[in-house]
Design a protein around this motif. Structure first.
Motif, PDB file in Angstrom:
ATOM      1  N   GLN A   1      -7.374  79.688-140.376  1.00  0.00           N
ATOM      2  CA  GLN A   1      -8.295  78.704-139.852  1.00  0.00           C
ATOM      3  C   GLN A   1      -7.760  77.332-140.198  1.00  0.00           C
ATOM      4  O   GLN A   1      -7.328  77.074-141.313  1.00  0.00           O
ATOM      5  CB  GLN A   1      -9.676  78.898-140.437  1.00  0.00           C
ATOM      6  CG  GLN A   1     -10.650  77.905-139.899  1.00  0.00           C
ATOM      7  CD  GLN A   1     -12.067  78.413-139.987  1.00  0.00           C
ATOM      8  OE1 GLN A   1     -12.304  79.568-140.257  1.00  0.00           O
ATOM      9  NE2 GLN A   1     -12.999  77.535-139.753  1.00  0.00           N
ATOM     10  N   LEU A   2      -7.788  76.434-139.230  1.00  0.00           N
ATOM     11  CA  LEU A   2      -7.347  75.059-139.390  1.00  0.00           C
ATOM     12  C   LEU A   2      -8.556  74.143-139.217  1.00  0.00           C
ATOM     13  O   LEU A   2      -9.334  74.317-138.289  1.00  0.00           O
ATOM     14  CB  LEU A   2      -6.286  74.714-138.345  1.00  0.00           C
ATOM     15  CG  LEU A   2      -5.110  75.687-138.250  1.00  0.00           C
ATOM     16  CD1 LEU A   2      -4.301  75.405-137.004  1.00  0.00           C
ATOM     17  CD2 LEU A   2      -4.262  75.608-139.488  1.00  0.00           C
ATOM     18  N   VAL A   3      -8.708  73.189-140.104  1.00  0.00           N
ATOM     19  CA  VAL A   3      -9.818  72.249-140.023  1.00  0.00           C
ATOM     20  C   VAL A   3      -9.255  70.842-140.023  1.00  0.00           C
ATOM     21  O   VAL A   3      -8.362  70.521-140.807  1.00  0.00           O
ATOM     22  CB  VAL A   3     -10.789  72.430-141.217  1.00  0.00           C
ATOM     23  CG1 VAL A   3     -11.916  71.426-141.153  1.00  0.00           C
ATOM     24  CG2 VAL A   3     -11.325  73.845-141.258  1.00  0.00           C
ATOM     25  N   GLY A   4      -9.764  70.004-139.143  1.00  0.00           N
ATOM     26  CA  GLY A   4      -9.305  68.626-139.065  1.00  0.00           C
ATOM     27  C   GLY A   4     -10.276  67.778-138.281  1.00  0.00           C
ATOM     28  O   GLY A   4     -11.445  68.128-138.132  1.00  0.00           O
ATOM     29  N   THR A   5      -9.788  66.663-137.775  1.00  0.00           N
ATOM     30  CA  THR A   5     -10.624  65.787-136.963  1.00  0.00           C
ATOM     31  C   THR A   5      -9.970  65.549-135.608  1.00  0.00           C
ATOM     32  O   THR A   5      -8.758  65.698-135.458  1.00  0.00           O
ATOM     33  CB  THR A   5     -10.868  64.424-137.659  1.00  0.00           C
ATOM     34  OG1 THR A   5      -9.630  63.731-137.795  1.00  0.00           O
ATOM     35  CG2 THR A   5     -11.519  64.603-139.013  1.00  0.00           C
ATOM     36  N   VAL A   6     -10.799  65.188-134.655  1.00  0.00           N
ATOM     37  CA  VAL A   6     -10.328  64.908-133.296  1.00  0.00           C
ATOM     38  C   VAL A   6     -11.011  63.642-132.788  1.00  0.00           C
ATOM     39  O   VAL A   6     -11.970  63.166-133.383  1.00  0.00           O
ATOM     40  CB  VAL A   6     -10.638  66.077-132.337  1.00  0.00           C
ATOM     41  CG1 VAL A   6      -9.894  67.322-132.740  1.00  0.00           C
ATOM     42  CG2 VAL A   6     -12.126  66.358-132.264  1.00  0.00           C
ATOM     43  N   ARG A  41     -14.075  59.587-134.790  1.00  0.00           N
ATOM     44  CA  ARG A  41     -13.576  60.908-135.131  1.00  0.00           C
ATOM     45  C   ARG A  41     -14.717  61.907-135.297  1.00  0.00           C
ATOM     46  O   ARG A  41     -15.810  61.552-135.697  1.00  0.00           O
ATOM     47  CB  ARG A  41     -12.769  60.881-136.433  1.00  0.00           C
ATOM     48  CG  ARG A  41     -11.620  59.909-136.465  1.00  0.00           C
ATOM     49  CD  ARG A  41     -10.578  60.141-135.415  1.00  0.00           C
ATOM     50  NE  ARG A  41      -9.793  61.355-135.652  1.00  0.00           N
ATOM     51  CZ  ARG A  41      -8.905  61.825-134.793  1.00  0.00           C
ATOM     52  NH1 ARG A  41      -8.692  61.205-133.654  1.00  0.00           N
ATOM     53  NH2 ARG A  41      -8.228  62.905-135.059  1.00  0.00           N
ATOM     54  N   ALA A  42     -14.430  63.154-134.970  1.00  0.00           N
ATOM     55  CA  ALA A  42     -15.373  64.258-135.155  1.00  0.00           C
ATOM     56  C   ALA A  42     -14.612  65.422-135.782  1.00  0.00           C
ATOM     57  O   ALA A  42     -13.400  65.551-135.608  1.00  0.00           O
ATOM     58  CB  ALA A  42     -15.967  64.686-133.816  1.00  0.00           C
ATOM     59  N   MET A  43     -15.320  66.252-136.539  1.00  0.00           N
ATOM     60  CA  MET A  43     -14.674  67.408-137.171  1.00  0.00           C
ATOM     61  C   MET A  43     -14.431  68.502-136.136  1.00  0.00           C
ATOM     62  O   MET A  43     -15.192  68.649-135.185  1.00  0.00           O
ATOM     63  CB  MET A  43     -15.558  67.936-138.293  1.00  0.00           C
ATOM     64  CG  MET A  43     -15.700  66.973-139.433  1.00  0.00           C
ATOM     65  SD  MET A  43     -16.621  67.646-140.825  1.00  0.00           S
ATOM     66  CE  MET A  43     -18.242  67.848-140.093  1.00  0.00           C
ATOM     67  N   LEU A  44     -13.356  69.269-136.342  1.00  0.00           N
ATOM     68  CA  LEU A  44     -13.026  70.379-135.458  1.00  0.00           C
ATOM     69  C   LEU A  44     -12.371  71.478-136.283  1.00  0.00           C
ATOM     70  O   LEU A  44     -11.561  71.194-137.166  1.00  0.00           O
ATOM     71  CB  LEU A  44     -12.075  69.943-134.346  1.00  0.00           C
ATOM     72  CG  LEU A  44     -11.665  71.031-133.357  1.00  0.00           C
ATOM     73  CD1 LEU A  44     -12.821  71.337-132.404  1.00  0.00           C
ATOM     74  CD2 LEU A  44     -10.456  70.621-132.562  1.00  0.00           C
ATOM     75  N   LEU A  64     -12.617  77.741-131.100  1.00  0.00           N
ATOM     76  CA  LEU A  64     -12.768  76.324-131.423  1.00  0.00           C
ATOM     77  C   LEU A  64     -14.218  76.092-131.797  1.00  0.00           C
ATOM     78  O   LEU A  64     -15.121  76.545-131.100  1.00  0.00           O
ATOM     79  CB  LEU A  64     -12.413  75.448-130.220  1.00  0.00           C
ATOM     80  CG  LEU A  64     -10.992  75.571-129.687  1.00  0.00           C
ATOM     81  CD1 LEU A  64     -10.828  74.725-128.444  1.00  0.00           C
ATOM     82  CD2 LEU A  64      -9.986  75.187-130.743  1.00  0.00           C
ATOM     83  N   ALA A  65     -14.442  75.380-132.883  1.00  0.00           N
ATOM     84  CA  ALA A  65     -15.813  75.114-133.325  1.00  0.00           C
ATOM     85  C   ALA A  65     -15.907  73.685-133.823  1.00  0.00           C
ATOM     86  O   ALA A  65     -14.968  73.162-134.422  1.00  0.00           O
ATOM     87  CB  ALA A  65     -16.202  76.080-134.433  1.00  0.00           C
TER      88      ALA A  65
END
Length: 83
Positions: A1-6, A41-44, A64-65
């Motif tokens: 799982q990868l977590v970041g911002t978009v 930015r939003a979390m993704l 994708l969440a």
């Protein structure tokens, strides 16, 4: 799982293209690149699964969440106070 911002505006534009008008991504207030009053930015989260021994055989899964809130068009999207 990868977590970041978009880019929050791009994520919201993608939602609107699906004819959705009520869900808005949770935005992050601590974005150092934001301009006056604009939270960009939003979390993704991206989940990748490789399932091998299942009753229906092996398969790959991509999910994708993103945290979102359901608001009316007049309401502001929620902002998570991060720094």
């Amino acid at each position: 799982q990868l977590v970041g911002t978009v880019d929050a505006a791009a994520l919201e534009a993608a939602l609107r293209r699906t004819s959705d008008s009520s869900w808005r991504p949770l935005r992050i207030s601590g974005d150092p690149q934001r301009q006056a009053g604009v939270v960009g930015r939003a979390m993704l989260s991206v989940g990748i699964g490789d399932f091998r021994n299942t009753s229906s055989g092996p398969y790959f899964e991509l999910a994708l969440a993103f945290p979102a809130c359901q608001v009316s068009a007049e309401e502001e999207a929620m902002v998570l106070p991060c720094s």
